[in-house]
Design an enzyme around this catalytic site. Structure first.
Site, PDB file in Angstrom:
ATOM      1  N   TRP A  53      25.057 -80.379 -12.288  1.00 51.46           N
ATOM      2  CA  TRP A  53      25.311 -80.002 -10.900  1.00 51.46           C
ATOM      3  C   TRP A  53      24.535 -78.741 -10.542  1.00 51.46           C
ATOM      4  CZ3 TRP A  53      27.127 -75.689  -8.406  1.00 51.46           C
ATOM      5  CH2 TRP A  53      27.486 -75.828  -7.060  1.00 51.46           C
ATOM      6  N   HIS A  54      24.393 -77.840 -11.510  1.00 52.09           N
ATOM      7  CA  HIS A  54      23.709 -76.579 -11.231  1.00 52.09           C
ATOM      8  C   HIS A  54      22.197 -76.723 -11.163  1.00 52.09           C
ATOM      9  CE1 HIS A  54      27.662 -74.881 -12.227  1.00 52.09           C
ATOM     10  NE2 HIS A  54      27.265 -73.818 -11.568  1.00 52.09           N
ATOM     11  N   GLY A  55      21.643 -77.775 -11.690  1.00 51.49           N
ATOM     12  CA  GLY A  55      20.204 -77.935 -11.593  1.00 51.49           C
ATOM     13  C   GLY A  55      19.680 -79.083 -12.428  1.00 51.49           C
TER      14      GLY A  55
END
Length: 459
Positions: free
Chosen positions: A315-317
């Protein structure tokens, strides 16, 4: 345009608030929806705005169709809405990374694929998913007004970087007149200034640490840099969250706190209950619990944790370091649940040392996307485990001369005492005079500096 820029502070925000409070109360959701879309267009451009508007229309329609349908038809509309939401997120955020890795495996050139990542897409897609899921489960009623739904989904204080809202949490305020309240405006502006100070005075000044190359760092300076990034990331994101809370309060909404003194934790598990709370709650309610959580034995618990933390990392990258970061967190959280949790609970001092030793290293994995450079940095953190040469030429002392006050202030503000002081004296000059000074210091730093984008805006 972000909250810590002069155009926002002197043009957009005053103009928006003037219109918002002048119009009759029954039109305020329309002003909020249109003003938020204007803010997003000014910040992200026409293409990103079209993506946001399309998803607003899709999920508004899906909510009504799910609520009005029965049996398998409801499930079909839910699946279709989720396919649109997840598919959009995958296409814009992960398709390029997927094709890049596929190309390496198949020796195929996919360089033709280029797509811009819409600003804040990870946040508003998760908010959309929560909405249709809550309507399907009966935890929220579908919005019958498109303007009301757009005001909720695109609310500019939290649109770009959260907190991730749920309709049931703001439904009461969304469907009332929200009359002007001087107390709410003063309280909201105070929160906004605190958040602005966290961003501009602390996070942006600590950002200059990143310009220090680490190829020849000494071990002390490598640890100094890891702690510095830990503080920078916290005050950057927590500062935005406080600004979002303050702006929402000025508009008549009370949104939940997204950070609860996370660096006072005593374990990695506790830290992730205090850091980015709305994201952790989202994964708990919409993934961890539906997967079985802790209700079906240790194997299912491990599987649930593994899936949640793998997806939290992604989700963060779209990069392998985020996958690795999520796996590292999974390992330590599983270790705490099955092995050392009781020990940490019984030994307060040792548990804090354990946490403060580990958490900066997890942020190193989070920060450095190149896995080779990541290995180099850890060879500086632990030079006795590496054949590389470590430099001890007084580099830490030179950096301390510039950054000691930022570290001291950052560490102090990460403790409970400043919050207690603020809550006790916020209506007195002991609070509002320093806030007045912080606000003008922020304006000076913004006007004389180049500014730094919010770190979580790229997620």
């Amino acid at each position: 345009m972000s909250f810590s820029t002069l155009p926002f502070l002197f043009y957009f925000l005053p103009a928006f608030l003037a219109v918002y409070y002048i119009v009759p109360a029954r039109f305020r959701n329309a002003v909020l929806a249109l003003g938020s879309l204007l803010f997003y267009w000014l910040s992200a451009g026409t293409g990103a705005l079209l993506v946001l508007v399309a998803l607003i229309l899709v999920n508004f329609a899906a909510g009504r169709l799910i609520e009005d349908a029965h049996g398998d038809e409801r499930r079909a509309w839910l699946i279709l809405a989720l396919a649109c939401d997840v598919g959009s997120l995958f296409y814009f955020k992960y398709m390029g990374w997927f094709l890049e890795n596929l190309g390496r495996l198949t020796n195929t050139d996919f360089s033709f694929f280029r797509v811009a990542l819409p600003l804040g897409v990870s946040f508003y897609v998760f908010q959309s998913i929560a909405y249709v899921a809550d309507v399907y489960r009966g935890d929220a009623e579908a919005e019958r007004s498109l303007l009301d739904y757009a005001a909720f989904q695109a609310m500019f204080p939290q649109l770009v970087m959260g907190p991730i809202l749920r309709l049931r949490d703001v439904s009461a305020e969304l469907h009332t007149n929200r009359p002007f309240s001087r107390a709410a405006v003063e309280s909201g502006f105070s929160l906004f200034v605190v958040g602005l100070g966290c961003k501009v005075v602390l996070a942006d000044q600590l950002a200059s640490l990143e310009r220090i190359g680490f190829a020849y760092l000494s071990a002390p300076l490598a640890w100094f840099g890891a702690v510095g990034y830990s503080l920078q990331l916290y005050y950057d994101f927590a500062g935005y969250s406080l600004m979002a809370m303050g702006l929402a309060r000025m508009l008549g909404f009370v949104i939940s706190r997204n950070f609860d003194l996370p660096y006072c934790s005593r374990s990695i598990s506790e830290f992730w209950r205090r850091w980015h709370i709305t994201l952790g709650t989202w994964f708990r309610d919409y993934l961890y619990i539906p997967l079985g959580g802790s209700r079906n034995g240790k194997r299912r618990l491990l599987l649930s944790l593994f899936v949640v933390w793998t997806l939290t990392g992604l989700w963060h990258g779209a990069a392998w370091n985020f996958v690795l970061w999520g796996f590292v967190l999974f390992v330590f959280i599983a270790l705490e649940k099955f092995c050392i949790g009781g020990f940490l609970e019984r030994h307060r001092f040792l548990s804090r040392l354990y946490f403060l030793f580990l958490i900066p290293q997890t942020w190193v994995v989070f920060r450095i996307s190149d896995l080779g450079e990541l290995g180099d940095y850890f060879s500086r953190l632990y030079p006795f485990l590496s054949s590389g040469e470590s430099v001890f030429a007084g580099d830490l002392l030179r950096q301390l001369k510039s950054y000691w006050w930022l570290f001291a202030l950052g560490i102090l503000l990460a403790t409970p005492w400043p919050r207690r002081f603020y809550e006790k004296y916020r209506a007195t000059p002991l609070v509002w005079l320093p806030l007045f000074a912080v606000f003008w210091l922020c304006l000076y730093l913004i006007a004389t500096g180049t500014g730094n984008p919010f770190l979580y805006a790229r997620f």
